[in-house]
Write an enzyme that holds these catalytic residues in place. Structure first.
Site, PDB file in Angstrom:
ATOM      1  N   ARG A  46       0.849  -1.211   0.000  1.00 61.36           N
ATOM      2  CA  ARG A  46       0.000   0.000   0.000  1.00 61.36           C
ATOM      3  C   ARG A  46       0.879   1.253   0.000  1.00 61.36           C
ATOM      4  NH1 ARG A  46      -1.504   1.996   4.437  1.00 61.36           N
ATOM      5  NH2 ARG A  46      -2.153   0.107   5.550  1.00 61.36           N
TER       6      ARG A  46
ATOM      7  N   TYR B 199     -16.160  15.389 -18.294  1.00 61.02           N
ATOM      8  CA  TYR B 199     -16.534  13.988 -18.163  1.00 61.02           C
ATOM      9  C   TYR B 199     -17.586  13.830 -17.044  1.00 61.02           C
ATOM     10  CZ  TYR B 199     -16.375   9.273 -16.425  1.00 61.02           C
ATOM     11  OH  TYR B 199     -16.745   8.042 -15.944  1.00 61.02           O
TER      12      TYR B 199
ATOM     13  N   ASP C 241      -6.881  17.606 -16.639  1.00 58.04           N
ATOM     14  CA  ASP C 241      -7.188  16.228 -17.019  1.00 58.04           C
ATOM     15  C   ASP C 241      -6.720  16.047 -18.463  1.00 58.04           C
ATOM     16  OD1 ASP C 241      -8.407  13.930 -18.004  1.00 58.04           O
ATOM     17  OD2 ASP C 241     -10.210  14.177 -16.789  1.00 58.04           O
TER      18      ASP C 241
ATOM     19  N   LYS D 264      -7.251   4.614 -20.481  1.00 56.11           N
ATOM     20  CA  LYS D 264      -7.468   4.991 -21.881  1.00 56.11           C
ATOM     21  C   LYS D 264      -6.184   4.792 -22.701  1.00 56.11           C
ATOM     22  CE  LYS D 264     -11.598   6.503 -20.474  1.00 56.11           C
ATOM     23  NZ  LYS D 264     -11.515   6.613 -19.043  1.00 56.11           N
TER      24      LYS D 264
HETATM   25  C1  LIG Z   1     -11.777  12.795 -19.414  1.00 56.97           C
HETATM   26  C2  LIG Z   1     -11.852  11.682 -18.370  1.00 56.97           C
HETATM   27  N1  LIG Z   1     -11.236  11.866 -17.202  1.00 56.97           N
HETATM   28  C3  LIG Z   1     -11.254  10.922 -16.253  1.00 56.97           C
HETATM   29  C4  LIG Z   1     -11.926   9.733 -16.441  1.00 56.97           C
HETATM   30  C5  LIG Z   1     -11.944   8.746 -15.337  1.00 56.97           C
HETATM   31  O1  LIG Z   1     -11.115   7.637 -15.600  1.00 56.97           O
HETATM   32  P1  LIG Z   1     -11.380   6.188 -15.039  1.00 56.97           P
HETATM   33  O2  LIG Z   1     -12.540   5.612 -15.760  1.00 56.97           O
HETATM   34  O3  LIG Z   1     -10.094   5.485 -15.285  1.00 56.97           O
HETATM   35  O4  LIG Z   1     -11.700   6.324 -13.600  1.00 56.97           O
HETATM   36  C6  LIG Z   1     -12.582   9.503 -17.658  1.00 56.97           C
HETATM   37  C7  LIG Z   1     -13.322   8.262 -17.954  1.00 56.97           C
HETATM   38  O5  LIG Z   1     -13.675   7.471 -17.173  1.00 56.97           O
HETATM   39  C8  LIG Z   1     -12.556  10.520 -18.637  1.00 56.97           C
HETATM   40  O6  LIG Z   1     -13.182  10.385 -19.797  1.00 56.97           O
HETATM   41  N1  LIG Z   2     -20.861   3.807 -15.630  1.00 55.32           N
HETATM   42  C1  LIG Z   2     -19.654   4.585 -15.665  1.00 55.32           C
HETATM   43  C2  LIG Z   2     -19.468   5.195 -17.016  1.00 55.32           C
HETATM   44  C3  LIG Z   2     -18.028   5.335 -17.349  1.00 55.32           C
HETATM   45  S1  LIG Z   2     -17.700   6.421 -18.711  1.00 55.32           S
HETATM   46  C4  LIG Z   2     -16.020   6.096 -19.081  1.00 55.32           C
HETATM   47  C5  LIG Z   2     -15.308   7.120 -19.897  1.00 55.32           C
HETATM   48  N2  LIG Z   2     -14.801   8.178 -19.119  1.00 55.32           N
HETATM   49  C6  LIG Z   2     -16.043   7.694 -21.054  1.00 55.32           C
HETATM   50  O1  LIG Z   2     -16.097   8.929 -21.207  1.00 55.32           O
HETATM   51  O2  LIG Z   2     -16.537   6.925 -21.879  1.00 55.32           O
HETATM   52  C7  LIG Z   2     -19.761   5.679 -14.623  1.00 55.32           C
HETATM   53  O3  LIG Z   2     -20.854   5.914 -14.119  1.00 55.32           O
HETATM   54  O4  LIG Z   2     -18.750   6.260 -14.257  1.00 55.32           O
END
Ligand SMILES: Cc1ncc(COP(=O)(O)O)c(C=O)c1O
Ligand SMILES: N[C@@H](CCSC[C@H](N)C(=O)O)C(=O)O
Length: 442
Positions: free
Chosen positions: A92, A144, A218, A243
């Site tokens: 951890r 997001y 981000d 990603k």
């Molecule tokens: C622009 C952006 N930032 C952060 C995240 C969060 O990443 P994660 O799904 O790995 O938690 C996502 C998608 O989930 C995203 O599209």
């Molecule tokens: N059910 C998930 C959806 C994740 S979206 C993942 C990604 N960032 C995208 O833009 O496609 C949630 O509720 O987080």
């Protein structure tokens, strides 16, 4: 990096070529002189080569010189004395595989320190632990859905005031900045409307309004290959390693990077305290994935450009910063080294959009992006469904929006599949000359 308690190197037969090379690193296995090896990396790795080389060039020092960094699948590490004394004690708090990945990413992100956690959202959660009740945060109005959800939670429960403004207009940000603004959170290109945000201008304004304001960017939509927000004035860059960095949708990860080492320590604290550091196996997978970032991104981007031009050529309003028609084409290209592989477009009718998504065969109906496979989705029903319908409408997020996340497949196959889906969904008029978008969106 060292493997504690492993009797390192003791199995090499004495006088063997291997032990000769160990004793005299400037000779090869035949005893010939070698050119001097490059100086060891600085703590952050310090870039020495072009990015394509740096992505694959990793230096480990495990006792067997393994080409692939070992997965130290161990929760604990033996100590050298009752008072501790080992480099690692508990996964951890730290793990050699994770450390190796963090040093590699720091180098690629041109940062003094990188930290890896269990998801992109965990990375943002770690960042928001810097906030205190009474603080104010400025964030975009196109972001997001998960980011919006976490900010809403903090605003509803954590005593944090969050201003959502149009970050494509720096003056809208300036209007709400004040000495309580503890953080500005930026995303560029935005997900899912692919708007561009001027990081440098906003970072300067935020630091002027409050010198201790932390500007976090981000960088998920770009990856370090295409954009380095730290070089533009950001204090923290974070991204979802789920990603582009990993590229195969086989792991969840988040990455944070800083140049200020004291800030890095403040970010490490909640990672150790809460236990969201990336697991050894996922660290290894991410390290493997990142090596192919450039070849994947090159192919994804070139496919995305062709697809964006294909859709635009047939009358759709396409949002992609690789298109000259993008209203912020110049701004994007002044900051970034490429347009990425995510684009979105509207059809004018939510049912038509749904039929397109469901008619595509190669394009998987899936959230996420940055993967080798091409994906198609309707953000309002999927990635951004956690933003309530009223807020989506206030922020002009179109319900019929389709988001395409382009992979590395043969681009002609992708276009054929999309064209067939558009025709099948009745989104285009088929004519002898080709086809034209049925619904023109201004
Ligand atoms: C622009 C952006 N930032 C952060 C995240 C969060 O990443 P994660 O799904 O790995 O938690 C996502 C998608 O989930 C995203 O599209
Ligand atoms: N059910 C998930 C959806 C994740 S979206 C993942 C990604 N960032 C995208 O833009 O496609 C949630 O509720 O987080």
């Amino acid at each position: 990096m060292s493997a504690s308690g492993s009797g390192s190197g003791s199995n090499a037969p004495s006088g063997s070529l291997n032990s000769l090379k160990k004793a005299f690193p400037s000779v090869d296995l035949q005893g010939n002189d070698l050119p001097p090896s490059p100086a060891p990396s600085s703590p952050h790795g310090g870039r020495r080569y072009n990015i394509a080389t740096e992505l694959v060039f990793t230096e480990g020092n495990d006792q067997y010189n393994a080409s692939s960094v070992p997965i130290y699948q161990s929760a604990t590490f033996k100590q050298t004395s009752g008072g501790g004394g080992g480099e690692y004690d508990y996964t951890r708090s730290g793990n050699p595989t994770r450390t190796h990945l963090e040093r590699h990413l720091a180098k690629i992100m041109s940062a003094q320190r990188a930290l890896v956690v269990s998801s992109g959202m965990a990375a943002l959660d770690v960042i928001t632990r810097l906030l205190r009740p009474g603080d104010e945060v400025v964030a975009g109005d196109d972001i997001y859905g998960g980011t919006n959800r976490l900010l809403k939670y903090l605003s509803d429960n954590g005593g944090i005031k969050v201003h959502h403004v149009d970050t494509t207009q720096p003056e809208k940000v300036t209007e709400v900045l004040n000495d309580k603004t503890a953080m500005v959170l930026l995303e560029t290109p935005t997900n899912p409307l692919i708007k561009i945000v001027d990081i440098g201008t906003i970072a300067s304004a935020a630091h002027e309004a409050n010198p201790s304001c932390i500007v976090s960017v981000d960088n998920t939509m770009m990856s370090p290959l295409l954009l380095n927000p730290l070089e533009l004035g950001a204090d923290i860059v974070y991204e979802s390693g789920t990603k582009y960095l990993s590229g195969h949708h086989d792991l969840m990860a988040g990455v944070l990077a800083v140049n200020d080492l004291a800030l890095g320590e403040r970010l490490y604290f909640p990672i150790n305290a809460s236990g969201c550091g990336l697991s050894p196996f996922d660290s290894w997978l991410l390290l493997r994935g990142v090596k192919t970032l450039k070849v994947r991104m090159d192919q994804q981007q070139s496919n995305a450009q062709r697809i964006a031009e294909f859709l635009e050529g047939h009358g759709f309003k396409v949002r992609y910063p690789g298109l000259r028609s993008h209203p912020q084409y110049e701004l994007h290209n002044s900051m970034a080294r490429g347009a990425g592989a995510v684009l979105s477009f509207e059809t004018g009718d939510v049912n038509v959009s749904e039929r397109i998504v469901e008619s595509a065969k190669i394009w998987a109906i899936s959230v996420s992006f940055g993967c080798v496979n091409s994906l198609i989705s309707m953000p309002c029903r999927m990635s951004h469904a956690s933003i309530d319908a009223k807020t989506r409408a206030e922020r002009a997020l179109p319900e019929d929006l389709i988001r395409l996340c382009v992979g590395i497949e043969d681009v002609d196959d992708l276009i054929d599949d999309l064209q067939r889906a558009l025709v099948q969904a009745g989104a285009v008029n088929v004519t002898l000359d080709g086809f034209q978008a049925q619904t023109q969106v201004e």
